[in-house]
Design a protein around this motif. Structure first.
Motif: not given
Length: 203
Positions: A100-109
């Motif tokens: 029930n939580y939307r994660t914050q934008p992240a850097q992913v590669k």
């Protein structure tokens, strides 16, 4: 920073609790590695995760680094089951729903080769027919078991999780299970972190 404060960086192995007291004989604790009085971890690193753990007796710094308002970057190397596609990586970058939580934008590669890490003891479960891949993920928040829940949400379960940096602090030069005091340049950077903690202590 006052001389009586200690600031320690520790390369936590798999299977070690991020605390000094033992709850079950099954797990090792920080006491097995660090014989320094009255320092405590900043944040936490799950027993089944590895990597960078910062410890200090500076309560103000603990609040500054641990409180979500300040959003300090934490970078992880994450070994996942199967090879994530572009869609999965985009989802991780923009945010996924976990509990029930939307994660914050992240850097992913997606890393092109496995990062230079020591073997895990015990090793991950290996399945001959299922490939694995490594991701580098940089988050500015630290919900409970967040990285594992994020990769599971997009269909690529985490097999191994190693935190390699917190803000400007890195594992460089530390061997698994080793610790050191922070260097003066690292301390100077910590001293510049936001200090408006008065209203943040009501958590």
């Amino acid at each position: 920073m006052a001389n009586h404060y200690r600031y320690i960086i520790f390369y936590k192995p798999y299977g070690v609790l991020s605390q000094f007291t033992q709850e079950t004989p099954k797990h090792r604790t920080l006491k097995d590695y660090i014989q320094v009085q009255d320092v405590y971890p900043v944040g936490r690193l799950d027993w089944d995760s590895e990597g960078l753990l910062l410890l200090t007796n500076d309560g103000q710094l603990q609040h500054r680094l641990a409180h979500p308002r300040f959003g300090h970057e934490r970078t992880y190397w994450v070994q996942v089951e199967r090879i994530p596609d572009v869609d999965a990586i985009n989802q991780l970058q923009t945010g996924v729903e976990i509990q029930n939580y939307r994660t914050q934008p992240a850097q992913v590669k997606l890393l092109l080769e496995a990062p230079p890490l020591p073997e895990r003891n015990p090793p991950i479960r290996f399945r001959k027919n299922i490939p694995t891949a490594w991701l580098e993920m940089t988050l500015t928040e630290g919900k409970n078991r967040q990285v594992r829940r994020m990769t599971a949400a997009v269909g690529f379960p985490t097999l191994r999780l190693v935190r390699v940096s917190i803000a400007h602090l890195h594992l460089d030069g530390l061997q698994l299970g080793e610790w050191r005091d922070l260097m003066s340049a690292e301390l100077e950077f910590l001293d510049k972190l936001p200090k408006k903690t008065k209203n943040l202590l009501r958590r």
